[in-house]
Structures are given as C-alpha cells and as structure tokens.
Write an enzyme that holds these catalytic residues in place. Structure first.
Site, mmCIF file in Angstrom:
data_model
loop_
_atom_site.group_PDB
_atom_site.id
_atom_site.type_symbol
_atom_site.label_atom_id
_atom_site.label_comp_id
_atom_site.label_asym_id
_atom_site.label_seq_id
_atom_site.Cartn_x
_atom_site.Cartn_y
_atom_site.Cartn_z
ATOM 1 N N GLU A 121 -39.504 7.501 -97.983
ATOM 2 C CA GLU A 121 -38.057 7.733 -98.107
ATOM 3 C C GLU A 121 -37.630 8.868 -97.172
ATOM 4 O OE1 GLU A 121 -37.250 8.317 -102.270
ATOM 5 O OE2 GLU A 121 -37.734 6.250 -102.758
ATOM 6 N N ARG A 181 -39.563 6.855 -121.498
ATOM 7 C CA ARG A 181 -38.179 7.273 -121.744
ATOM 8 C C ARG A 181 -37.186 6.307 -121.092
ATOM 9 N NH1 ARG A 181 -34.935 10.305 -118.768
ATOM 10 N NH2 ARG A 181 -36.628 10.812 -117.319
ATOM 11 N N ALA A 200 -37.890 2.644 -110.228
ATOM 12 C CA ALA A 200 -38.812 3.624 -110.815
ATOM 13 C C ALA A 200 -39.457 4.484 -109.724
ATOM 14 C CB ALA A 200 -39.860 2.902 -111.645
ATOM 15 N N ARG A 201 -40.468 3.939 -109.059
ATOM 16 C CA ARG A 201 -41.181 4.666 -108.001
ATOM 17 C C ARG A 201 -41.545 3.684 -106.893
ATOM 18 N NH1 ARG A 201 -39.244 8.376 -110.091
ATOM 19 N NH2 ARG A 201 -40.212 10.069 -111.286
ATOM 20 N N HIS A 252 -32.450 5.690 -103.231
ATOM 21 C CA HIS A 252 -32.956 6.516 -104.335
ATOM 22 C C HIS A 252 -31.813 7.230 -105.072
ATOM 23 C CE1 HIS A 252 -36.836 8.634 -105.888
ATOM 24 N NE2 HIS A 252 -35.938 8.514 -106.845
ATOM 25 N N ASP A 307 -46.827 -2.244 -122.061
ATOM 26 C CA ASP A 307 -47.153 -0.829 -121.880
ATOM 27 C C ASP A 307 -48.402 -0.536 -122.693
ATOM 28 O OD1 ASP A 307 -47.374 2.018 -122.119
ATOM 29 O OD2 ASP A 307 -45.297 2.177 -121.461
#
Ligand code: 9EZ
Length: 183
Positions: free
Chosen positions: A117, A7, A87-88, A135, A27
């Site tokens: 975090e 997404r 993203a992460r 973040h 991907d």
C-alpha cells in the site's frame, strides 16, 4: 460466509443478520456457544467456501492466514460468488483473485487492503468487476482516534514497567521469561 469472527467479524455478522442473510462462519477460536449467541452457524472453512454466496474475511494477517484464500479455495466456491477483503492485504492471494474475477468464477469483489500500500501496479486495479478503495478502514476519524489511543496506552504501559503488546520487532514477553525460553 464469514472467515474470522473477532471484533470486526462479529459486527459484520450482526449487520448481515439485519439484512436477513443466513450466516456460515469459520473461526477456529470461537465456541459453538458463542456462535449460537451470535445467531450463526459455525462450519469448517471448506464448507463456508463451498456454500457461501458472499465471502468476507476478518482474520489478522499471520503466517497461517497469508494466502488463506488462494487458487484451490476459489475452485471449490460457487460460481458467481462475491468476495470482500476489508481486513488485511494478502489473506486472499491477489493474483488468484484477479484471475478468478477475470474468468467469471467470482462475480465481483470489493477490496480495501493490499499486500503493498498504496497498491501501485496491483493486478486487482486493472480488473473489471473489482471495487477497490485505498484502505479506507484505517482512514475514518474514529479509526485514527483508536490508533492514537492504542499508541498512548502502549507508551503508558511501558513507562509503568509493563510490556509492549503490539510491537512488530519485540515479543510481548518479559526479558526474564524470554531468557528461560532461549536455546
Ligand atoms: C485464522 C483465524 C480465523 C484467526 C483468528 C485469530 C490468530 N487468529 N487466527 C484462520 N485471532 C479464521 C481463519
């Protein structure tokens, strides 16, 4: 270069196109047909890393994607590449990124997410050439509403006899099916 075309990755692709950027994307779950619709070129991860001037990651954090970009991956990138991780935390190895920027291999990086975090003591915060944000992707009014709706949807689904799909300590599988899988 986009790594992960879900997404968010797809939304990023649409914005990159509006800036006239040529897009190389990796991907393993995206078909050639879908890539053509998005107006981008699918390529193996190694090709994206070798050829891109900007690399942005948009994968989930899994055992497969943890440290997906590490020492060896930085080595094959163009000199002066720019890196984004919104993203992460942990998809890109933090020590390797800090080193790559310190050495001048990477011209700059933008990082919104960290392995821990808030990111106290993180080497990325000490390095010139890195823009760090706390973040913020999770901090917009829209993101908070989406999280609240997702939680409410999960509670409703479970109350109606359904399964949790995003629990970290429970599989999204019925107890009956799980029992069949048990050794
Ligand atoms: C992994 C992925 C994308 C990816 C995307 C999704 C579980 N998973 N993994 C490596 N949905 C790009 C590179």
């Amino acid at each position: 270069g986009i790594v992960g075309l879900g997404r968010v990755g797809a939304e990023v692709a649409s914005r990159m196109k509006s800036f006239g950027m040529q897009i190389l994307a990796y991907d393993p779950f995206v078909t050639e047909e879908k890539a053509q619709h998005m107006g981008l070129t699918l390529a193996p991860l190694e090709t994206v890393l070798r050829e891109a001037d900007f690399i942005t990651v948009h994968t989930p954090l899994t055992n497969e994607t943890r440290n997906l970009i590490d020492e060896d991956e930085f080595k094959i990138m163009k000199d002066g590449v720019r890196i984004v991780n919104c993203a992460r935390g942990g998809i890109i190895n933090e020590a390797a990124l800090a080193r790559a920027v310190a050495e001048g291999k990477v011209a700059g990086a933008a990082v919104d997410v960290f392995t821990k975090e808030p990111p106290t003591g993180n080497p990325l915060l000490e390095q010139n050439g890195i823009i760090a944000t706390p973040h913020l992707g999770a901090s917009t009014a829209e993101a908070q509403i989406n999280v609240a709706l997702a939680v409410a949807d999960q509670i409703l689904a479970i109350a109606r006899g359904g399964l949790p799909t995003n629990a970290i300590n429970m599989p999204a599988i019925s107890p009956e099916a799980l029992a069949v899988m048990e050794p």
